[in-house]
Design an enzyme around this catalytic site. Structure first.
Site, mmCIF file in Angstrom:
data_model
loop_
_atom_site.group_PDB
_atom_site.id
_atom_site.type_symbol
_atom_site.label_atom_id
_atom_site.label_comp_id
_atom_site.label_asym_id
_atom_site.label_seq_id
_atom_site.Cartn_x
_atom_site.Cartn_y
_atom_site.Cartn_z
ATOM 1 N N ASP A 1 -10.649 3.616 1.904
ATOM 2 C CA ASP A 1 -11.021 2.988 3.180
ATOM 3 C C ASP A 1 -11.854 3.910 4.079
ATOM 4 O OD1 ASP A 1 -9.944 0.514 2.674
ATOM 5 O OD2 ASP A 1 -8.002 0.971 3.572
ATOM 6 N N LYS B 1 0.795 -1.231 0.000
ATOM 7 C CA LYS B 1 0.000 0.000 0.000
ATOM 8 C C LYS B 1 0.834 1.291 0.000
ATOM 9 C CE LYS B 1 -4.306 -1.659 2.025
ATOM 10 N NZ LYS B 1 -5.346 -1.343 3.016
#
Ligand code: ATR
Length: 281
Positions: free
Chosen positions: A103, A67
């Site tokens: 997210d 990520k």
């Protein structure tokens, strides 16, 4: 070459439920396209991106452990990804490869769905943890005007997150929990405690205000001890499965240009899969 190819890349990747999620939406929306599972070890990231355009990828999801490592390979990253220091979705925008983080949108979309009206009058949140999920929850809650008290076993990690986010975020050790939860409107668990295979998150919920909402980002098991305890005390509660579903909506929409629906059927497909693969979930 196949058109409309999207992916999830990570290492390992076999456990990812994203192919199930996006596969469902591709079928339901009648889109000719694919969403592929790619196991890319860290040493192969450079070559993956050097042939990215030629491979015809329209974008994809990035998961652990890549990520942050993908960031230098992107032309631009959005504000959420910059603030969270992590990219979970990439897509093309006018020929430019963009990385974002969905997210926080997933975190908010889930509570918006399961506890409608939750943010009316909600001012203070307490978040347990100081990891990646904590960043998403903090970013999301700040965007809705809440203040956030971070409580973590390792206080220094909470402190560095608090100073990273700045105004509206404070850092505490676990010993401050009883006092903090007595004042909060929303309690969020972003630690791994309570997950299958981990110790339970064990603390006294009795100081919580009666109308406080309890949110656990864990979804294996679907109902953690925290959620059970909150329900037993009459609190509204939110489990973590919808965070996965809602974060996926944004990526799918960017790649395939259709905003898919989070249906009860989709939720059930994932619940069945979790139960089938995880005894006790
Ligand atoms: P993620 O990136 O998925 O959010 P992470 O970075 O591994 O996960 O963070 C896990 C969180 O769970 C951390 O806040 C961790 O606390 P520490 O920062 O003190 O390690 C918390 N956690 C894990 N096991 C714990 C335990 N036994 N007791 C208290 N907190 C725990």
């Amino acid at each position: 070459m196949a058109q409309n190819r999207a992916f999830v890349m990570g290492h390992p990747i076999a456990h990812s439920r994203s192919p199930m999620l996006h596969g469902y939406w591709l079928k339901r929306c009648g889109i000719e396209g694919s969403y592929e599972r790619l196991d890319i070890p860290p040493q192969d990231i450079d070559s993956f991106f050097s042939s990215f355009r030629e491979a015809g990828w329209i974008g994809g999801n990035i998961t652990v452990p890549h990520k942050t490592a993908v960031i230098p390979h992107l032309d631009h990253i959005d504000d959420a990804a910059r603030k969270m220091g992590a990219v979970n979705t990439i897509w093309w925008e006018d020929g430019v490869l963009v990385g974002g983080n969905t997210d926080a949108i997933g975190f908010l979309g889930n509570i918006d769905e399961l506890a409608p009206g939750w943010d009316t009058g909600t001012k203070r949140a307490v978040i347990l943890g100081a990891g990646g999920a904590t960043r998403a929850a903090t970013y999301g809650l700040l965007s809705r005007g809440l203040t956030v008290a971070l409580c973590n076993r390792t206080v220094s990690k909470a402190e560095s997150l608090a100073s990273h986010f700045g105004a509206g975020v404070s850092a505490h050790g676990m010993n401050a929990l009883p006092e903090l939860i007595a004042e909060c409107d929303l309690l969020v668990n972003t630690t791994s405690l309570g997950m299958i295979g981990q110790p339970p998150l064990d603390f006294d919920l009795s100081p919580l205000k009666k109308d406080a909402i309890v949110y656990d980002v864990i979804y294996v098991p679907l109902e953690t001890e925290l959620i059970k305890g909150a329900k037993a005390r009459g609190h509204r509660s939110v489990d973590g499965l919808g965070m996965l579903l809602h974060q996926g909506v944004v990526g799918f929409n960017r790649w395939f240009r259709i905003k898919p629906e989070v249906t009860g059927e989709l939720r059930q497909i994932l619940i069945d899969d979790i139960r089938a693969k995880t005894p006790g979930a």
